[in-house]
Design a protein around this motif. Structure first.
Motif, PDB file in Angstrom:
ATOM      1  N   GLY A  91       0.829  -1.211   0.000  1.00  0.00           N
ATOM      2  CA  GLY A  91       0.000   0.000   0.000  1.00  0.00           C
ATOM      3  C   GLY A  91       0.859   1.256   0.000  1.00  0.00           C
ATOM      4  N   ASP A  92       1.924   1.248   0.769  1.00  0.00           N
ATOM      5  CA  ASP A  92       2.832   2.416   0.818  1.00  0.00           C
ATOM      6  C   ASP A  92       3.463   2.663  -0.557  1.00  0.00           C
ATOM      7  OD1 ASP A  92       2.418   2.755   3.509  1.00  0.00           O
ATOM      8  OD2 ASP A  92       4.472   2.326   4.127  1.00  0.00           O
ATOM      9  N   LEU A  93       3.938   1.567  -1.169  1.00  0.00           N
ATOM     10  CA  LEU A  93       4.625   1.727  -2.459  1.00  0.00           C
ATOM     11  C   LEU A  93       3.669   2.252  -3.514  1.00  0.00           C
ATOM     12  CD1 LEU A  93       6.756  -1.542  -2.311  1.00  0.00           C
ATOM     13  CD2 LEU A  93       7.664   0.792  -2.368  1.00  0.00           C
ATOM     14  N   ALA A  94       2.478   1.661  -3.568  1.00  0.00           N
ATOM     15  CA  ALA A  94       1.499   2.101  -4.572  1.00  0.00           C
ATOM     16  C   ALA A  94       1.096   3.550  -4.322  1.00  0.00           C
ATOM     17  CB  ALA A  94       0.287   1.175  -4.555  1.00  0.00           C
ATOM     18  N   THR A  95       0.946   3.916  -3.040  1.00  0.00           N
ATOM     19  CA  THR A  95       0.596   5.302  -2.716  1.00  0.00           C
ATOM     20  C   THR A  95       1.696   6.257  -3.198  1.00  0.00           C
ATOM     21  OG1 THR A  95      -0.616   4.518  -0.786  1.00  0.00           O
ATOM     22  CG2 THR A  95      -0.079   6.849  -0.802  1.00  0.00           C
ATOM     23  N   ALA A  96       2.942   5.777  -3.161  1.00  0.00           N
ATOM     24  CA  ALA A  96       4.064   6.609  -3.622  1.00  0.00           C
ATOM     25  C   ALA A  96       4.206   6.568  -5.148  1.00  0.00           C
ATOM     26  CB  ALA A  96       5.360   6.126  -2.968  1.00  0.00           C
ATOM     27  N   GLY A  97       3.274   5.884  -5.813  1.00  0.00           N
ATOM     28  CA  GLY A  97       3.294   5.861  -7.275  1.00  0.00           C
ATOM     29  C   GLY A  97       4.140   4.748  -7.865  1.00  0.00           C
ATOM     30  N   ILE A  98       4.555   3.776  -7.038  1.00  0.00           N
ATOM     31  CA  ILE A  98       5.375   2.671  -7.548  1.00  0.00           C
ATOM     32  C   ILE A  98       4.450   1.490  -7.884  1.00  0.00           C
ATOM     33  CG2 ILE A  98       7.253   1.055  -7.002  1.00  0.00           C
ATOM     34  CD1 ILE A  98       8.172   3.987  -6.950  1.00  0.00           C
ATOM     35  N   PRO A  99       4.419   1.044  -9.134  1.00  0.00           N
ATOM     36  CA  PRO A  99       3.589  -0.112  -9.459  1.00  0.00           C
ATOM     37  C   PRO A  99       4.061  -1.345  -8.675  1.00  0.00           C
ATOM     38  CG  PRO A  99       4.264   1.033 -11.448  1.00  0.00           C
ATOM     39  CD  PRO A  99       5.074   1.615 -10.317  1.00  0.00           C
ATOM     40  N   VAL A 100       3.140  -2.034  -8.054  1.00  0.00           N
ATOM     41  CA  VAL A 100       3.533  -3.152  -7.203  1.00  0.00           C
ATOM     42  C   VAL A 100       2.530  -4.295  -7.349  1.00  0.00           C
ATOM     43  CG1 VAL A 100       2.527  -1.898  -5.243  1.00  0.00           C
ATOM     44  CG2 VAL A 100       3.948  -3.846  -4.781  1.00  0.00           C
ATOM     45  N   THR A 101       3.052  -5.520  -7.380  1.00  0.00           N
ATOM     46  CA  THR A 101       2.199  -6.704  -7.424  1.00  0.00           C
ATOM     47  C   THR A 101       2.318  -7.425  -6.090  1.00  0.00           C
ATOM     48  OG1 THR A 101       2.565  -6.927  -9.786  1.00  0.00           O
ATOM     49  CG2 THR A 101       1.771  -8.887  -8.639  1.00  0.00           C
ATOM     50  N   LEU A 118      -5.891  -2.173   5.921  1.00  0.00           N
ATOM     51  CA  LEU A 118      -4.693  -2.071   5.072  1.00  0.00           C
ATOM     52  C   LEU A 118      -4.980  -2.545   3.652  1.00  0.00           C
ATOM     53  CD1 LEU A 118      -1.942  -3.358   7.548  1.00  0.00           C
ATOM     54  CD2 LEU A 118      -2.422  -0.994   6.883  1.00  0.00           C
ATOM     55  N   GLU A 119      -5.809  -3.572   3.532  1.00  0.00           N
ATOM     56  CA  GLU A 119      -6.126  -4.082   2.201  1.00  0.00           C
ATOM     57  C   GLU A 119      -6.932  -3.058   1.405  1.00  0.00           C
ATOM     58  OE1 GLU A 119      -8.010  -8.158   0.493  1.00  0.00           O
ATOM     59  OE2 GLU A 119      -9.321  -6.730   1.467  1.00  0.00           O
ATOM     60  N   ARG A 120      -7.908  -2.447   2.078  1.00  0.00           N
ATOM     61  CA  ARG A 120      -8.736  -1.446   1.394  1.00  0.00           C
ATOM     62  C   ARG A 120      -7.851  -0.317   0.855  1.00  0.00           C
ATOM     63  NH1 ARG A 120     -12.114   0.741   5.362  1.00  0.00           N
ATOM     64  NH2 ARG A 120     -12.450  -1.361   6.087  1.00  0.00           N
ATOM     65  N   ARG A 121      -6.901   0.103   1.692  1.00  0.00           N
ATOM     66  CA  ARG A 121      -6.004   1.188   1.263  1.00  0.00           C
ATOM     67  C   ARG A 121      -5.150   0.750   0.069  1.00  0.00           C
ATOM     68  NH1 ARG A 121      -0.499   1.966   3.184  1.00  0.00           N
ATOM     69  NH2 ARG A 121       0.203   4.101   2.818  1.00  0.00           N
ATOM     70  N   ALA A 122      -4.648  -0.499   0.138  1.00  0.00           N
ATOM     71  CA  ALA A 122      -3.780  -0.996  -0.935  1.00  0.00           C
ATOM     72  C   ALA A 122      -4.551  -1.105  -2.252  1.00  0.00           C
ATOM     73  CB  ALA A 122      -3.194  -2.355  -0.536  1.00  0.00           C
ATOM     74  N   VAL A 123      -5.792  -1.570  -2.175  1.00  0.00           N
ATOM     75  CA  VAL A 123      -6.620  -1.693  -3.384  1.00  0.00           C
ATOM     76  C   VAL A 123      -6.831  -0.307  -3.988  1.00  0.00           C
ATOM     77  CG1 VAL A 123      -8.956  -2.242  -4.209  1.00  0.00           C
ATOM     78  CG2 VAL A 123      -7.777  -3.828  -2.651  1.00  0.00           C
ATOM     79  N   LYS A 124      -7.182   0.638  -3.112  1.00  0.00           N
ATOM     80  CA  LYS A 124      -7.452   2.008  -3.572  1.00  0.00           C
ATOM     81  C   LYS A 124      -6.216   2.630  -4.223  1.00  0.00           C
ATOM     82  CE  LYS A 124      -9.542   6.091  -1.649  1.00  0.00           C
ATOM     83  NZ  LYS A 124      -9.615   6.777  -0.378  1.00  0.00           N
ATOM     84  N   ALA A 125      -5.046   2.296  -3.671  1.00  0.00           N
ATOM     85  CA  ALA A 125      -3.803   2.891  -4.197  1.00  0.00           C
ATOM     86  C   ALA A 125      -3.375   2.214  -5.507  1.00  0.00           C
ATOM     87  CB  ALA A 125      -2.695   2.768  -3.154  1.00  0.00           C
ATOM     88  N   GLY A 126      -4.019   1.102  -5.878  1.00  0.00           N
ATOM     89  CA  GLY A 126      -3.725   0.485  -7.173  1.00  0.00           C
ATOM     90  C   GLY A 126      -2.798  -0.721  -7.115  1.00  0.00           C
ATOM     91  N   VAL A 127      -2.616  -1.334  -5.952  1.00  0.00           N
ATOM     92  CA  VAL A 127      -1.798  -2.556  -5.883  1.00  0.00           C
ATOM     93  C   VAL A 127      -2.453  -3.645  -6.734  1.00  0.00           C
ATOM     94  CG1 VAL A 127      -1.034  -4.417  -4.329  1.00  0.00           C
ATOM     95  CG2 VAL A 127      -0.940  -2.032  -3.567  1.00  0.00           C
TER      96      VAL A 127
END
Ligand SMILES: Cc1cc2nc3c(=O)[nH]c(=O)nc-3n(C[C@H](O)[C@H](O)[C@H](O)COP(=O)(O)OP(=O)(O)OC[C@H]3O[C@@H](n4cnc5c(N)ncnc54)[C@H](O)[C@@H]3O)c2cc1C
Length: 479
Positions: free
Chosen positions: A22-32, A109-118
């Motif tokens: 979630g942190d990485l995606a929020t920072a704009g880093i594509p993450v799987t 944490l999952e909701r945030r990660a989904v929203k950030a585009g993980v």
């Protein structure tokens, strides 16, 4: 090889992996995020405590208020009979511990990660991993058992205590089993215990009882005479008997929704980083549940690593920054192993000298403020500081509490995942770094200039600083 290479592949969607991704995606880093289970989050909670430092980290992500509303704050812990530890004097906005099931934390944490585009890939198991100078190649088996190869610049193993990633990079997991045949039960109680969180050890048994806040209590207990395999059936009678031995009564336990036997290991990897692969959370360290520090330590690992990976991948920091992840987090993991193991060993004390040591420590903790503050600082996580370079300002590496700023407070300013520069006078030199640096002024008349890292620790500080010194520090740390 399938698809476009991803900058980061995170293996395992427990709390550690969810926060990191979630942190990485929020920072704009594509993450799987690859998870072997189907869309998971069981409602049987292993961990159920968030400590002050974790709540501060979650506050820096605007997640703490939601969790605080869902959980139950406790400002006092009962330890070994008469000894209690008050948390309401902790120097933190969160001067308590929060009882909240692990699954609630994972949902948020999952909701945030989904929203950030993980990109989530469930039912996908990592089976192997190799690395070269440019990246990591990860073998996975997908939902239909089909084999696939994924490529990423970096991989992080947050795949728990039996980590496949750890094995694939050839790291041992040295340590040992500390206690066998620990029993766990989530039960209803006919009578409520006097203290909110009760721990006690008498003779051959110890037990721990804490409220979940939803009508159930978590009991963890151990009896020296019951050394049986984890697979041995467990009934409520055995749980009640251990409670009576250790706590003096069984509080009329009934309606168990979960009972389990487990053993507790104390293990830590020698290196948190091997080339382009990192380990975090239970994949890197496991210890006894005493002190409720496992999930908390994993979340702190993630908070330490995420901003560093983002800074390196965005080209704002040299890859050497990534080495500080091991340098900073390995010693904390070692301390947690020792302190949680120490609590358990004291609880299991039987020989006269260990019993005497327990009595002496109880007295010290009861009467000596600094000793009590030190223990509270370790258990809650707010007492840790990271190593500072030789000659650095005394504040470097220390945790910054939620200080008041001229227009708000620090943990709100940290919410963009940025560094925060706090100055006594207006500073205009941040130009062009707005995506990674916020500038603020103290609410009080403090004269120190402090550059706070995205994870809330001091990167650099000076008692008196001119614009040139500040610019040099900002350039060195923020890029
Ligand atoms: C009884 C008990 C009580 C506890 N109480 C507390 C407490 O009060 N406070 C506390 O802080 N901690 C507590 N803990 C510890 C806490 O539950 C763990 O520390 C925490 O879950 C670790 O999180 P993690 O994300 O690192 O790993 P995990 O939660 O173990 O998640 C790892 C994930 O990786 C996935 N995975 C594994 N292998 C692969 C693979 N090859 N490919 C893809 N996915 C994979 C798994 O399916 C899993 O979802 C307790 C533990 C136990 C057993």
């Amino acid at each position: 090889m399938n698809g476009t290479p991803r900058p980061v592949l995170v293996v395992g969607s427990g709390p550690t992996g969810l926060l990191l991704a979630g942190d990485l995606a929020t920072a704009g880093i594509p993450v799987t995020l690859v998870e072997k289970r189907p869309h998971r989050i069981s409602n049987l909670s292993r961990a159920f405590v968030l400590h002050a430092r974790t709540l501060e980290q979650l506050d820096a992500r605007a997640l703490a208020d939601e969790l605080e509303a869902a959980g139950r704050p406790l400002d006092r812990i009962g330890l070994f009979g008469r000894l209690t530890m008050d948390l309401d004097t902790l120097p933190s906005r969160f001067n308590h511990l929060l009882v909240i099931p692990q699954y609630e934390v994972e949902h948020v944490l999952e909701r945030r990660a989904v929203k950030a585009g993980v990109e989530f890939r469930y039912e996908t198991e990592v089976t192997g991993l190799t690395q070269d100078a440019d990246g990591v190649t990860v073998e996975v088996r997908g939902p239909g058992s089909e084999a696939e190869t994924l490529r990423a610049a970096y991989a992080v193993g947050t795949d728990g205590m039996r980590s496949t990633v750890r094995e694939a990079i050839g790291l041992p997991f040295p340590g040992r089993s500390v206690i066998r045949s620990v029993v766990l039960a989530d039960v209803r109680l006919a009578e409520q215990p006097g203290t909110l969180l009760t721990v006690n050890a008498v003779g051959d048994a110890f037990a721990f009882l804490a409220p979940f806040g939803d009508g159930y209590h978590r009991m963890i207990g151990w009896h020296r005479g019951r050394n049986v395999p984890d697979s041995e059936p467990l009934g409520l009678d055995e749980i009640k008997e251990i409670a009576r031995l250790a706590l003096g009564r069984d509080y009329g336990m009934h309606d168990a929704r979960w009972m389990s036997r487990f053993h507790s290991d104390e293990r830590q990897v020698p290196a948190y980083r091997v080339g382009r692969v990192f380990l975090a959370g239970d994949a890197a360290h496991v210890h006894t549940p005493a002190g409720g520090q496992g999930m908390n330590t994993g979340l702190q690992d993630a908070a330490n690593l995420s901003w560093k990976l983002a800074a390196v991948l965005r080209g704002h920091a040299a890859p050497a920054l990534l080495d500080t992840y091991h340098a900073e987090r390995h010693p904390v993991g070692r301390t947690v192993l020792r302190s949680s193991g120490g609590i358990v060993r004291l609880a299991m004390a039987k020989r006269p000298w260990t019993l005497a040591l327990r009595a002496a420590l109880t007295t010290v903790l009861d009467h000596v403020g600094p000793a009590r503050r030190r223990v509270a600082g370790q258990v809650t996580g707010i007492g840790y500081r990271y190593p500072a370079p030789r000659g650095a300002h005394r504040l470097t590496g220390t945790r910054v509490p939620d200080v008041a700023l001229a227009d708000g407070r620090l943990y709100e300013a940290l919410r963009g995942g940025r560094f925060v520069l706090i100055t006594p006078r207006p500073y205009e030199g941040a130009g062009g770094r707005g995506d990674r640096l916020a500038v603020a002024r103290w609410a009080s008349g403090r004269g120190t200039t402090v550059l706070v890292r995205p994870d809330g620790y001091v990167a650099w500080a000076a008692d008196t600083a001119d614009e040139r010194a500040i610019e040099a520090a900002v350039a060195a740390h923020v890029g």
